[in-house]
Design an enzyme around this catalytic site. Structure first.
Site, PDB file in Angstrom:
ATOM      1  N   GLU A 140       0.839  -1.203   0.000  1.00 28.08           N
ATOM      2  CA  GLU A 140       0.000   0.000   0.000  1.00 28.08           C
ATOM      3  C   GLU A 140       0.875   1.256   0.000  1.00 28.08           C
ATOM      4  OE1 GLU A 140      -2.690  -0.102   3.330  1.00 28.08           O
ATOM      5  OE2 GLU A 140      -3.782   1.676   2.671  1.00 28.08           O
ATOM      6  N   ASN A 162     -12.280  -1.317  -0.794  1.00 29.88           N
ATOM      7  CA  ASN A 162     -11.565  -1.986   0.293  1.00 29.88           C
ATOM      8  C   ASN A 162     -12.182  -1.615   1.635  1.00 29.88           C
ATOM      9  OD1 ASN A 162      -9.017  -3.132   1.744  1.00 29.88           O
ATOM     10  ND2 ASN A 162      -9.169  -1.034   2.506  1.00 29.88           N
ATOM     11  N   GLU A 163     -12.433  -2.576   2.464  1.00 23.49           N
ATOM     12  CA  GLU A 163     -12.968  -2.340   3.814  1.00 23.49           C
ATOM     13  C   GLU A 163     -14.033  -1.240   3.783  1.00 23.49           C
ATOM     14  OE1 GLU A 163      -9.940  -2.125   6.898  1.00 23.49           O
ATOM     15  OE2 GLU A 163      -9.338  -4.179   6.497  1.00 23.49           O
ATOM     16  N   TYR A 217      -6.198  -9.756  10.909  1.00 28.10           N
ATOM     17  CA  TYR A 217      -4.869  -9.479  11.457  1.00 28.10           C
ATOM     18  C   TYR A 217      -4.729 -10.143  12.829  1.00 28.10           C
ATOM     19  CZ  TYR A 217      -3.915  -6.045   7.826  1.00 28.10           C
ATOM     20  OH  TYR A 217      -3.670  -5.443   6.611  1.00 28.10           O
ATOM     21  N   GLU A 246      -5.789  -9.403   2.954  1.00 24.17           N
ATOM     22  CA  GLU A 246      -4.958  -8.779   3.998  1.00 24.17           C
ATOM     23  C   GLU A 246      -4.910  -9.729   5.187  1.00 24.17           C
ATOM     24  OE1 GLU A 246      -5.571  -4.681   5.111  1.00 24.17           O
ATOM     25  OE2 GLU A 246      -6.245  -4.172   3.071  1.00 24.17           O
ATOM     26  N   GLN A 274       2.610  -6.199   4.727  1.00 25.88           N
ATOM     27  CA  GLN A 274       2.643  -5.566   3.448  1.00 25.88           C
ATOM     28  C   GLN A 274       3.995  -5.590   2.733  1.00 25.88           C
ATOM     29  OE1 GLN A 274       0.993  -1.686   3.019  1.00 25.88           O
ATOM     30  NE2 GLN A 274      -0.784  -2.111   4.237  1.00 25.88           N
TER      31      GLN A 274
HETATM   32  O1  AHR Z   1      -2.758  -2.939   6.140  1.00 29.30           O
HETATM   33  C1  AHR Z   1      -3.072  -1.805   6.865  1.00 29.30           C
HETATM   34  C2  AHR Z   1      -4.551  -1.462   6.808  1.00 29.30           C
HETATM   35  O2  AHR Z   1      -5.285  -2.453   7.450  1.00 29.30           O
HETATM   36  C3  AHR Z   1      -5.173  -1.392   5.433  1.00 29.30           C
HETATM   37  O3  AHR Z   1      -4.970  -0.164   4.825  1.00 29.30           O
HETATM   38  C4  AHR Z   1      -6.613  -1.615   5.718  1.00 29.30           C
HETATM   39  O4  AHR Z   1      -7.288  -2.202   4.645  1.00 29.30           O
HETATM   40  C5  AHR Z   1      -6.605  -2.496   6.955  1.00 29.30           C
HETATM   41  O5  AHR Z   1      -7.458  -2.024   7.927  1.00 29.30           O
END
Ligand code: AHR
Length: 525
Positions: free
Chosen positions: A59, A206-207, A273, A329, A378
């Site tokens: 990103e 995205n999101e 995550y 992600e 990333q």
């Molecule tokens: O990867 C960091 C962020 O995490 C991304 O920009 C977003 O899509 C997610 O919340």
């Protein structure tokens, strides 16, 4: 434990937090069979492990794109058309299959037309999500597609639904892929690119439940339907359309999207995550103890539960599994390195990251019937990076080494695996002690990836290869003396994989002793 030992069962690799049972036949007494038993059905295998499961995400965030890839043509750092050579070479070595860009949250405030044409004329913008820094748009569409060509990987572009227009998204696809005369194709030619590019993967936002517009699922589903209508297939290019999916356990989002728009998508994304201790300044990437180690692996392993839950919803609407689950992600999210910009998400990477990576990739493999792509967040200098750079210096992380070792699974046939293993416990909690995945490649070679999650106990294993008569076995192992072993610019090779000697082949069975806290990949012929 009267009458036997406690075993976690990882049946066919599909259950992580396993049922615990007493298995009287196996004992840890010396001279007896190893307590960890694996059966691999070499003569079976229905699904191919899509190589894109080994994909990545980059990103416009911190030093990922700028410095990480892009140094500019005039930089003293060796580069090809502004893209640093060392990073490209390292990623080619692990056969990076696909790269997602430009975000992330950044995608839904990115206006692609600001990133084309002469660099000195490109307007700048504020990167509101990530440190509030000024983005000069020097890395745009041409530079990204050049990067993918240099890497030899598929581009995956995420479009702006949150703050962009349908027309803007439609024109981006026309600009990239149309080969005839058209306003956008002509603009591309004016900017020095005659031929269209091939673009397969395109994300429509995205999101969008969060940074991409704070939408409710039904509203996004309608917006998705509208935007995707104008994402066209030009000039023989076939777009694989990916809708924004859920985070974590939010199956309601998946339910609504599948019900309302499942027929209009090829893939549905999913994000997860691993954030031990939550988003706080207490979860250091390098300064942790065994409690944190356990917690991290427990949370990383949770993704299997979530995949199963979301896959069950997808199965309801799509029993033939046409729509891919695109985990675009994932990874560990720790506190930034002391003294660095909090908005830049720069974190170190240790043996703990290697174990969680090995565990997660084994889980993805085992769900390859539905999971068609995954993109670690990333790649360079941000979150769970494969590569860290400091000006002209570059190092690779333990996570990089796992991707290197696991690349043998790319496009191989997943083999069913039964695992009976001793769980790894902390206080009164237990998680799987051993994570295993096996595949057969096009040449018939079998690869087995094994993670011993326990940082103190070695794991003797016995592998029964049903339907095969192996003649040789070799392997590589990634481990270290300490849990937080990591590479630094001063010591770039503190941790790297070495040949694995503690493995034997006898009477068609493979036995091995996995060191504590290790990732091992075996090659069996
Ligand atoms: O990867 C960091 C962020 O995490 C991304 O920009 C977003 O899509 C997610 O919340």
């Amino acid at each position: 434990m009267a009458g036997g030992i406690k075993l976690g069962i990882l049946a066919s690799g599909f259950i992580l937090m396993a049922a615990v049972l007493t298995f009287a036949a196996l004992r840890t007494v010396e001279g007896q069979e190893p307590p960890n038993r694996i059966i691999i059905r070499v003569d079976q295998g229905e699904y191919t492990i899509n190589k894109n499961i080994y994909g990545h995400f980059s990103e416009h965030l911190g030093r990922c794109v700028y410095e990480g890839y892009w140094v500019g043509e005039d930089s003293p750092i060796p580069n090809v058309r502004g893209i640093r050579k060392d990073v490209v070479e390292a990623l080619r070595k692990i056969r990076i299959p696909v790269l997602r860009w430009p975000g992330g949250c950044f995608a839904d405030e990115y206006h692609w037309k600001n990133g084309i044409g002469p660099k000195e004329k490109r307007p700048s913008m504020v990167n509101t999500h990530w440190g509030g820094v000024t983005e000069n748009n020097h890395f745009g569409t041409h530079e990204f597609l050049d990067l993918c060509a240099q890497l030899g990987c598929e581009p995956y572009i995420c479009g702006n639904l949150g703050s962009g227009t349908v027309r803007e998204m439609a024109e981006w696809v026309e600009y990239i892929t149309f080969d005839g005369q058209s306003p956008m194709a002509d603009l591309r030619r004016q900017n020095g690119r005659d031929e269209p590019w091939k673009l397969r993967y395109f994300g429509v936002g995205n999101e969008n439940w969060g940074c991409g517009g704070t939408m409710r699922p039904a509203y996004y589903a309608d917006e998705y339907r509208r935007f995707q209508t104008y994402v066209k297939n030009y000039s023989g290019n076939r777009i694989y359309k990916i809708a924004c999916g859920a985070y974590g356990e939010n199956t309601e989002w998946t339910e609504v999207l599948m019900r309302e728009a499942g027929g209009n998508m090829h893939g549905l994304s999913y994000h997860y995550y691993t954030v031990p201790g939550g988003w706080s300044d207490k979860n250091s990437a390098t300064d942790f103890d065994e409690v944190d180690w356990f917690e991290t692996l427990k949370l990383a392993g949770k993704i299997e539960e979530y995949i199963q839950e979301h896959a069950a919803v997808m199965d309801k609407y799509d029993p033939d599994k046409r729509v891919g689950m695109i985990i675009d992600e994932w990874g560990n999210w720790f506190e930034v390195e002391p003294g660095t910009n909090r908005g830049f998400l720069y974190q170190q990477n240790t043996l703990r990251d290697a174990l969680s990576t090995g565990l997660t990739l084994n889980i993805f493999n085992s769900h390859c019937d539905r999971v068609r792509m995954a993109n670690l967040a990333q790649t360079v200098n941000v979150l769970q990076s494969l590569i860290l750079t400091d000006k002209e210096k570059m190092i690779v992380t333990p996570t990089y080494h796992v991707f290197d070792m696991y690349q043998v699974h790319q496009d191989a046939v997943l083999l069913p695996v039964d695992v009976q293993s001793i769980p790894y416990s902390q206080d009164k909690e237990e998680i799987v002690g051993l994570s295993v995945s096996a595949s057969r490649d096009a040449d018939g070679t079998i690869h087995v990836s094994l993670c011993n999650l326990d940082p103190k106990q070695e794991a003797p294993v016995d592998i029964d290869l049903k339907g095969a008569k192996p003649t040789s076995v070799s392997g590589r192992v990634l481990t270290a003396e300490v849990m937080n072993a990591h590479n630094t610019f001063a010591d770039p090779d503190a941790i790297f994989p070495i040949p694995f000697d503690a493995v034997r082949l006898q009477d068609g069975r493979v036995t091995a002793v996995l060191p504590p806290k290790s990732v091992v990949v075996l090659t069996i012929k």
